[in-house]
Design an enzyme around this catalytic site. Sequence first.
Site, PDB file in Angstrom:
ATOM      1  N   ASP A  88       9.091  18.796  66.863  1.00 49.99           N
ATOM      2  CA  ASP A  88      10.081  19.001  65.619  1.00 49.99           C
ATOM      3  C   ASP A  88      11.292  20.654  65.765  1.00 49.99           C
ATOM      4  OD1 ASP A  88      11.665  18.771  63.144  1.00 49.99           O
ATOM      5  OD2 ASP A  88      10.169  19.547  61.851  1.00 49.99           O
ATOM      6  N   HIS A 141      18.264  19.677  71.651  1.00 49.42           N
ATOM      7  CA  HIS A 141      17.898  18.299  71.919  1.00 49.42           C
ATOM      8  C   HIS A 141      17.675  18.218  73.165  1.00 49.42           C
ATOM      9  CE1 HIS A 141      17.592  16.749  68.226  1.00 49.42           C
ATOM     10  NE2 HIS A 141      18.742  16.423  67.860  1.00 49.42           N
ATOM     11  N   LEU A 189      -2.238  11.858  84.080  1.00 52.11           N
ATOM     12  CA  LEU A 189      -2.021  11.054  82.668  1.00 52.11           C
ATOM     13  C   LEU A 189      -1.881  10.634  81.696  1.00 52.11           C
ATOM     14  CD1 LEU A 189      -1.662  13.703  79.539  1.00 52.11           C
ATOM     15  CD2 LEU A 189       0.807  13.873  80.393  1.00 52.11           C
TER      16      LEU A 189
END
Length: 238
Positions: free
Chosen positions: A15, A32, A126
């Site tokens: 956020d 972004h 991962l």
Amino acid sequence: MEEWKIPTHIAIIMDGNGRWAKKRKMPRSFGHQQGAKRLEELCRTAAEIGVKYLTVYAFSTENWTRSEDEITTLMKILRNYLADSIKKAKENNMRIRVLGDITRLDLDIQESIQRLEKVSAPNTGLNFQIALNYGSRNEMIRAVQQVVKDCQEGKIAVEELDETVFSSYLDTKGIPDPDLLIRTSGEQRLSNYLLWQCAYSEFYFPEVLWPDFDKNALKEAVRQYTARDRRFGGVYES
């Protein structure tokens, strides 16, 4: 890091991209773009410190209400990421999966996602999950619809339905629940993200905006997590 307790699974709500850009008198799209770059760094850091699963909230079912320009920008960033993702997944031995209902996304994006998931499936590093067109309520409704269908077709009996069985119908099937959920920018709400899965997660709400959430900020989140007494149903975690 040896004395720290590393979460097996970290979930993140990324956020603050828009506010970060506004502070710099730049368009939201710039925020972004910088946020996407930050995510690549955080994936490497998470793997380095021993995190096994990292799940990020990239685009929610509610994000379709944003402006057409912003949605177009987000989809462009996603396309650019997917174009490079197979190579990056191979280089980093990373398995990538997408959570959410991808059927609303453009066909080329759906095909890229399916190809990426298939190619990266054998990787053993991962486990990176991206929530796209994801909403936890939508996820649970889709799960219930499939449970009802399977019951009607005799694949399972109603009496067999428990938490474990229901979890197997969610987008996160086979993925452990998050130990730690981080939401950057100081906002303190879940925003329809992993509601079932975060029933026993620790929450951490740093004030820092997402594009500024660097590797040191992630390590601080892990340090904060380590300092907490984890409890499950009133029993302290050993």
